[in-house]
Write a protein that holds these residues in place. Sequence first.
Motif, short mmCIF file in Angstrom:
data_model
loop_
_atom_site.label_atom_id
_atom_site.label_comp_id
_atom_site.label_asym_id
_atom_site.label_seq_id
_atom_site.Cartn_x
_atom_site.Cartn_y
_atom_site.Cartn_z
N LYS A 100 -24.45 -15.18 -8.91
CA LYS A 100 -23.20 -14.43 -8.95
C LYS A 100 -22.99 -13.63 -10.24
CE LYS A 100 -20.65 -17.54 -5.94
NZ LYS A 100 -19.59 -18.52 -5.87
N SER A 135 -12.63 -12.85 -9.17
CA SER A 135 -13.50 -13.14 -8.03
C SER A 135 -14.56 -14.20 -8.36
CB SER A 135 -14.20 -11.86 -7.59
OG SER A 135 -14.93 -11.34 -8.69
N ASN A 141 -17.40 -13.51 -9.15
CA ASN A 141 -18.66 -12.98 -8.67
C ASN A 141 -18.74 -11.49 -8.99
OD1 ASN A 141 -20.73 -11.87 -7.14
ND2 ASN A 141 -20.26 -13.08 -5.31
N GLU A 186 -18.54 -8.83 -6.35
CA GLU A 186 -17.27 -8.58 -5.66
C GLU A 186 -16.27 -7.82 -6.53
OE1 GLU A 186 -16.00 -12.33 -4.04
OE2 GLU A 186 -17.88 -12.46 -2.93
N THR A 187 -16.66 -7.46 -7.73
CA THR A 187 -15.78 -6.63 -8.57
C THR A 187 -15.82 -5.19 -8.07
OG1 THR A 187 -17.53 -6.05 -10.09
CG2 THR A 187 -16.27 -8.05 -10.61
N ASP A 188 -14.89 -4.38 -8.57
CA ASP A 188 -14.89 -2.98 -8.13
C ASP A 188 -16.14 -2.23 -8.61
OD1 ASP A 188 -14.19 -2.91 -10.80
OD2 ASP A 188 -12.56 -1.46 -10.55
N HIS A 217 -18.64 -3.51 -5.60
CA HIS A 217 -18.21 -3.66 -4.21
C HIS A 217 -18.69 -2.53 -3.30
CE1 HIS A 217 -15.50 -4.15 -0.79
NE2 HIS A 217 -15.82 -5.41 -0.99
N SER A 274 -21.22 -3.27 -0.16
CA SER A 274 -20.76 -3.05 1.22
C SER A 274 -21.73 -2.19 2.02
CB SER A 274 -19.41 -2.33 1.25
OG SER A 274 -18.51 -2.96 0.43
N ARG A 319 -24.63 -4.27 3.01
CA ARG A 319 -24.28 -5.21 4.09
C ARG A 319 -24.17 -4.50 5.44
NH1 ARG A 319 -21.31 -8.39 0.23
NH2 ARG A 319 -22.54 -10.31 0.04
N ASP A 352 -26.70 -13.48 0.99
CA ASP A 352 -26.03 -12.98 -0.23
C ASP A 352 -27.01 -12.68 -1.36
OD1 ASP A 352 -23.49 -12.94 0.68
OD2 ASP A 352 -22.96 -14.95 -0.04
N ARG A 386 -27.47 -9.13 -3.39
CA ARG A 386 -27.23 -8.99 -4.84
C ARG A 386 -28.45 -8.41 -5.55
NH1 ARG A 386 -25.16 -15.11 -5.04
NH2 ARG A 386 -23.17 -14.83 -3.99
#
Length: 578
Positions: A81, A226, A228, A231-233, A236, A240, A243, A251, A255
């Motif tokens: 993470k 977060s 992680n 998952e921060t701006d 993200h 996305s 994904r 995961d 990453r």
Amino acid sequence: MESSEIRKKFLQFFEERGHAVVKSSSLIPDDPSVLLTTAGMQQFKPYYIGKADPMKEFGSRNTASVQKCFRTSDIDEVGDKTHLTFFEMLGNFSFGGYFKRKAINWAYDFVVNILGLSRDRIYVTVFGGDEEVPFDKESYDIWHKEVGLPEENIKKHGREDNFWGPTGNEGPCGPTTEIYVDGVEIWNLVFNEYYCRSDKSLEKLEMPGVDTGMGLERLAVMLQGSGNVFETDLFHPLASVIREAKPGLEDRIVRVLADHLRSAIFLIADGVRPSNKEAGYILRRLLRRVLVYEIKHDIHAELFALAVPVIKNQYAKWYPEMENDREILNVMMDEKSKFEKALAQGVKEIEKYDAISAKDAFYIYETFGLPFELQKELVPDKTGELKKEDFDKEFEKHQEISRAGLEKKFGGHGLILDTGELKASTQEELEKVTRLHTATHLLQAALRKVVGDEVKQMGSDITAERLRFDFSFPRKLTSEELQKVEDLVNEVVQKDLLMSYKEMPLEEAKETGALFFFKEKYPDRVKVYYAGHNLDDAFSKEFCGGPHVTNTLKVGKFKITKQESVGAGVKRIRADVE
Ligand code: SER
């Protein structure tokens, strides 16, 4: 707090306190002794040592920046993470402007009052002192008496944790104090009080400096709650897109892909191109890992093409070099087609073997770029016995050798090293000739100590079997003299002296008293290799391009095997090491 707000607040805070805001320097540093930019202070090295004037350049003795950084140290950890290869670092710097008091008070003020992190979540560390550098009592007292942190929240640590630098062979360095929030280090404040020379000795700097660094990504994790970084701006949007390209992807894989794609794009934007050495090799590794994962995890989308616009949109306002998106993508696609060709060839090559060994596997990796996982994956019937740890051992051996700065030729045929003086055709031979090369330097120095300065090198030829050293001397040496020379070399080997080099202008190098060939034409800058703690009273010093072992014990037991006369006034010694 959004990451763009963190950046803005940081720079504004220090601008209001008399700092000039300076742009990030490139990921390709000016300093040739460092592969990539790893810290904000790197672009300011000349200002710390009084070689450049900050008033002239910035109109202030204090600067602040958001610096692009790349560190390979965590590359194998990427996938969890928090670990990353590329990141941005917020930093404030001073070259004779202010020192510990202001640096500490401002850092505390920023963390508590601007970022809003409460005081009871904070503890700090300071340098506890050792034989060479005293305990940083000044910082301790500032934290305790001025900031008012209780003593149990000020911890003392040693060199590994609370002493910075230098980056590269030499440079500014000094004790640090680090700020932790909820047990996570967020800010490193370095007080550059010394200059660390390449032999590791410390010299007090005339003017002390401040260099602080705080990772933007880590701060975003802290402030966006977060836990992680992906998952921060900051990550993200890219995560996305990955994904969506392959729903259900693990995961860890998402990453790694996100980290490597972002890093590769930043490296390319700054002018790094895939190759087999140095920064280019790092870039190649990042890109090829993405390609390997695409194959392994059945991702049919074109990740390169998806990632470039995402990164451009996100970063171009801070880094205009991202506008060059077409060129960036071309470089990536070009590497992709090279990789695909090599892949097919590599598979064909493996098919020729009955079963491949770790060494073969490494050869295939080096030659065709086919990594371990893909060899296993694509040709399972020939790689059944192949173990990751054996492959890794081969890999480490190779890394040690490339650190020695060797010229490599790929293809596995013929010589892998040929400097004219040194020749080797396998990895083992390389290690051996490197040891013999250092032995040759020690031999020349020992000869001059035993029979006098008349000894001058006339030639040298090193293979994995032996060293051969020709030198001017009017008569043959007696067997006692030869024994003395041999003993002296072994004595120096046993002393385990450091073998290192300093690069410097030719004229300066001549003044060090280092040995060189009168007839040879040298470039404007040369390397002086020396065995000893420092250059001045080194046992041996010579102009040389390397490679050498890092310390003399690695040479092993030295033995003179033969003395011959080769022409008028020229003697030849053959010797070997065990
Ligand atoms: N040079 C230090 C670091 O990179 C502080 O900026 O951590």
